[in-house]
Scaffold this active site. Structure first.
Site, PDB file in Angstrom:
ATOM      1  N   TYR A   1      -2.632   3.809   1.209  1.00 26.33           N
ATOM      2  CA  TYR A   1      -1.683   2.719   0.898  1.00 26.33           C
ATOM      3  C   TYR A   1      -0.394   2.936   1.700  1.00 26.33           C
ATOM      4  O   TYR A   1       0.122   2.001   2.328  1.00 26.33           O
ATOM      5  CB  TYR A   1      -1.397   2.644  -0.605  1.00 26.33           C
ATOM      6  CG  TYR A   1      -0.370   1.575  -0.929  1.00 26.33           C
ATOM      7  CD1 TYR A   1      -0.669   0.226  -0.748  1.00 26.33           C
ATOM      8  CD2 TYR A   1       0.917   1.914  -1.369  1.00 26.33           C
ATOM      9  CE1 TYR A   1       0.272  -0.766  -1.007  1.00 26.33           C
ATOM     10  CE2 TYR A   1       1.875   0.933  -1.637  1.00 26.33           C
ATOM     11  CZ  TYR A   1       1.547  -0.408  -1.447  1.00 26.33           C
ATOM     12  OH  TYR A   1       2.475  -1.387  -1.692  1.00 26.33           O
TER      13      TYR A   1
ATOM     14  N   THR B   1       4.630  -5.704 -11.706  1.00 27.09           N
ATOM     15  CA  THR B   1       3.796  -6.892 -11.445  1.00 27.09           C
ATOM     16  C   THR B   1       2.379  -6.500 -11.866  1.00 27.09           C
ATOM     17  O   THR B   1       2.210  -5.586 -12.661  1.00 27.09           O
ATOM     18  CB  THR B   1       3.806  -7.220  -9.932  1.00 27.09           C
ATOM     19  OG1 THR B   1       3.271  -6.072  -9.237  1.00 27.09           O
ATOM     20  CG2 THR B   1       5.200  -7.494  -9.396  1.00 27.09           C
TER      21      THR B   1
HETATM   22  P1  NDP Z   1       0.305  -8.399  -7.520  1.00 29.57           P
HETATM   23  O1  NDP Z   1      -0.985  -7.685  -7.722  1.00 29.57           O
HETATM   24  O2  NDP Z   1       0.978  -8.960  -8.715  1.00 29.57           O
HETATM   25  O3  NDP Z   1       0.123  -9.562  -6.441  1.00 29.57           O
HETATM   26  C1  NDP Z   1      -0.653  -9.375  -5.279  1.00 29.57           C
HETATM   27  C2  NDP Z   1      -0.951 -10.718  -4.645  1.00 29.57           C
HETATM   28  O4  NDP Z   1      -1.726 -10.487  -3.439  1.00 29.57           O
HETATM   29  C3  NDP Z   1      -1.787 -11.609  -5.545  1.00 29.57           C
HETATM   30  O5  NDP Z   1      -1.332 -12.927  -5.463  1.00 29.57           O
HETATM   31  C4  NDP Z   1      -3.191 -11.509  -4.939  1.00 29.57           C
HETATM   32  O6  NDP Z   1      -3.901 -12.731  -5.135  1.00 29.57           O
HETATM   33  C5  NDP Z   1      -2.874 -11.331  -3.452  1.00 29.57           C
HETATM   34  N1  NDP Z   1      -3.996 -10.725  -2.757  1.00 29.57           N
HETATM   35  C6  NDP Z   1      -4.474  -9.461  -2.889  1.00 29.57           C
HETATM   36  N2  NDP Z   1      -5.575  -9.291  -2.139  1.00 29.57           N
HETATM   37  C7  NDP Z   1      -5.794 -10.480  -1.513  1.00 29.57           C
HETATM   38  C8  NDP Z   1      -6.795 -10.952  -0.620  1.00 29.57           C
HETATM   39  N3  NDP Z   1      -7.785 -10.154  -0.183  1.00 29.57           N
HETATM   40  N4  NDP Z   1      -6.730 -12.223  -0.188  1.00 29.57           N
HETATM   41  C9  NDP Z   1      -5.726 -13.027  -0.605  1.00 29.57           C
HETATM   42  N5  NDP Z   1      -4.746 -12.649  -1.441  1.00 29.57           N
HETATM   43  C10 NDP Z   1      -4.795 -11.386  -1.891  1.00 29.57           C
HETATM   44  O7  NDP Z   1       1.255  -7.350  -6.790  1.00 29.57           O
HETATM   45  P2  NDP Z   1       2.738  -7.480  -6.181  1.00 29.57           P
HETATM   46  O8  NDP Z   1       3.309  -8.806  -6.423  1.00 29.57           O
HETATM   47  O9  NDP Z   1       3.472  -6.298  -6.635  1.00 29.57           O
HETATM   48  O10 NDP Z   1       2.410  -7.273  -4.638  1.00 29.57           O
HETATM   49  C11 NDP Z   1       2.849  -8.151  -3.618  1.00 29.57           C
HETATM   50  C12 NDP Z   1       3.190  -7.342  -2.379  1.00 29.57           C
HETATM   51  O11 NDP Z   1       4.276  -6.478  -2.677  1.00 29.57           O
HETATM   52  C13 NDP Z   1       2.063  -6.425  -1.879  1.00 29.57           C
HETATM   53  O12 NDP Z   1       2.034  -6.491  -0.471  1.00 29.57           O
HETATM   54  C14 NDP Z   1       2.504  -5.037  -2.352  1.00 29.57           C
HETATM   55  O13 NDP Z   1       1.986  -4.027  -1.529  1.00 29.57           O
HETATM   56  C15 NDP Z   1       4.005  -5.170  -2.206  1.00 29.57           C
HETATM   57  N6  NDP Z   1       4.814  -4.220  -2.959  1.00 29.57           N
HETATM   58  C16 NDP Z   1       4.700  -4.121  -4.326  1.00 29.57           C
HETATM   59  C17 NDP Z   1       5.496  -3.222  -5.014  1.00 29.57           C
HETATM   60  C18 NDP Z   1       5.369  -3.011  -6.491  1.00 29.57           C
HETATM   61  O14 NDP Z   1       5.865  -1.975  -6.993  1.00 29.57           O
HETATM   62  N7  NDP Z   1       4.771  -3.920  -7.243  1.00 29.57           N
HETATM   63  C19 NDP Z   1       6.506  -2.420  -4.318  1.00 29.57           C
HETATM   64  C20 NDP Z   1       6.517  -2.594  -2.895  1.00 29.57           C
HETATM   65  C21 NDP Z   1       5.727  -3.484  -2.259  1.00 29.57           C
HETATM   66  P3  NDP Z   1      -5.435 -12.845  -5.605  1.00 29.57           P
HETATM   67  O15 NDP Z   1      -5.751 -11.656  -6.445  1.00 29.57           O
HETATM   68  O16 NDP Z   1      -5.474 -14.155  -6.325  1.00 29.57           O
HETATM   69  O17 NDP Z   1      -6.186 -12.875  -4.324  1.00 29.57           O
HETATM   70  C1  8X3 Z   2       4.539  -0.174  -4.218  1.00 35.34           C
HETATM   71  C2  8X3 Z   2       5.533   0.826  -4.660  1.00 35.34           C
HETATM   72  O1  8X3 Z   2       5.956   3.304  -5.062  1.00 35.34           O
HETATM   73  O2  8X3 Z   2       3.835   2.417  -5.798  1.00 35.34           O
HETATM   74  O3  8X3 Z   2       4.530  -0.351  -2.849  1.00 35.34           O
HETATM   75  O4  8X3 Z   2       4.265   2.739  -3.477  1.00 35.34           O
HETATM   76  S1  8X3 Z   2       4.853   2.388  -4.731  1.00 35.34           S
END
Ligand code: NDP
Ligand code: 8X3
Length: 254
Positions: free
Chosen positions: A153, A188
């Site tokens: 990741y 989330t």
């Molecule tokens: P969620 O799991 O709540 O949302 C992830 C989103 O990505 C969903 O809408 C999902 O839609 C979509 N997704 C995942 N795989 C696919 C796929 N193969 N095709 C299309 N859509 C896809 O997580 P977050 O909102 O937290 O994550 C959003 C972004 O933020 C990610 O890139 C994550 O790495 C990043 N992030 C998150 C952090 C955290 O702590 N939460 C911190 C830093 C970065 P569906 O399942 O309907 O396909």
């Molecule tokens: C998501 C935040 O700290 O789990 O990118 O990597 S962490």
């Protein structure tokens, strides 16, 4: 049409909150994700609440053919995309490298790196044709630091960091802004997905402190799009106040 913003991964978390923020501000939205029912509900809700147009597109960003089909089927009036938010992504599993599940690795690489590239490759030429645009990539603290069992990741988010810098250089002559927003811990569905549906364990990730919310990140993303033409935020690292770095979180004792 109003300003058109494309948000990938808008069915939950940061993407869903971002869709609401841009809808409030009268952008027309293209929203994507795999879960059709959620996409349609969100489109219906935001469309009627804010009086904007929404084009929901359900497809798997890992599959190049599905991305091509999505772009091919985009009606002409939706092709004038001004802002692209590359948000779809996930962590799958939390295993040390020697025990890693190779399917998990492929899912993360295919979604977080290749999916982001497929969408960008399709949208950047449209922006060039229109004479500008703004691409926002959602990175992570995991793109700056590496923590135990974060291996693949973290590598994918380091790739997002490198791709953001590369895009900024290549798209510079075309007046296209490129921004990375890199959050720390945001509550989330992220941990539920990473821990394969273990909601109790996922809840513990965010217990004892105030994590960021999807809305916090949506505010920052929106802010980055409101600056004058000559100003760009290259990079924003946003953490909960209780988090100092990838591995140091101050949790209150129960
Ligand atoms: P969620 O799991 O709540 O949302 C992830 C989103 O990505 C969903 O809408 C999902 O839609 C979509 N997704 C995942 N795989 C696919 C796929 N193969 N095709 C299309 N859509 C896809 O997580 P977050 O909102 O937290 O994550 C959003 C972004 O933020 C990610 O890139 C994550 O790495 C990043 N992030 C998150 C952090 C955290 O702590 N939460 C911190 C830093 C970065 P569906 O399942 O309907 O396909
Ligand atoms: C998501 C935040 O700290 O789990 O990118 O990597 S962490």
């Amino acid at each position: 049409m109003n300003k058109i913003t494309l948000i990938t991964g808008a069915t939950s978390g940061i993407g869903q909150a971002t869709a609401e923020k841009f809808a409030q501000n009268k952008h027309d939205l293209i929203i994507t994700g795999r879960r059709t029912d959620r996409l349609e509900n969100i489109a219906g809700e935001l469309g009627s609440k804010y009086g904007i147009s929404i084009f929901p597109a359900a497809f798997d960003i890992r599959h190049r053919g599905e991305v091509d089909e999505f772009i091919k089927n985009l009606p002409d009036e939706w092709k004038n995309i001004k802002i692209l938010i590359n948000n779809a992504g996930l962590a799958a599993g939390l295993d040390p490298i020697q025990e890693g599940n190779i399917d998990d690795w492929e899912q993360m690489i295919d979604t977080n790196i290749k999916g982001l590239l497929y969408i960008t490759r399709a949208v950047a030429p449209m922006m060039i044709e229109q004479g500008g645009g703004h691409i926002i990539n959602i990175g992570s603290i995991a793109g700056r630091e590496v923590y135990a069992s974060g291996n693949v990741y973290c590598a994918t988010k380091h790739a997002v960091d490198a791709l953001t810098k590369g895009m900024r250089i290549d798209l510079l002559p075309y007046g296209i802004k490129v921004t990375q927003i890199a959050p720390g811990l945001v509550e989330t569905e992220f941990s539920i997905v990473r821990l394969k549906g273990d909601t109790d364990r996922a809840k513990k990730v965010y217990a004892g402190y105030d994590p960021l919310t999807g809305k916090d990140i949506a505010e920052a993303i929106y802010f980055a799009t409101t600056l004058p033409e000559h100003v760009n935020i290259n990079d924003l690292l946003i953490m909960p106040t209780a988090q100092a770095n990838a591995t140091t979180v101050f949790k209150k004792k129960h």
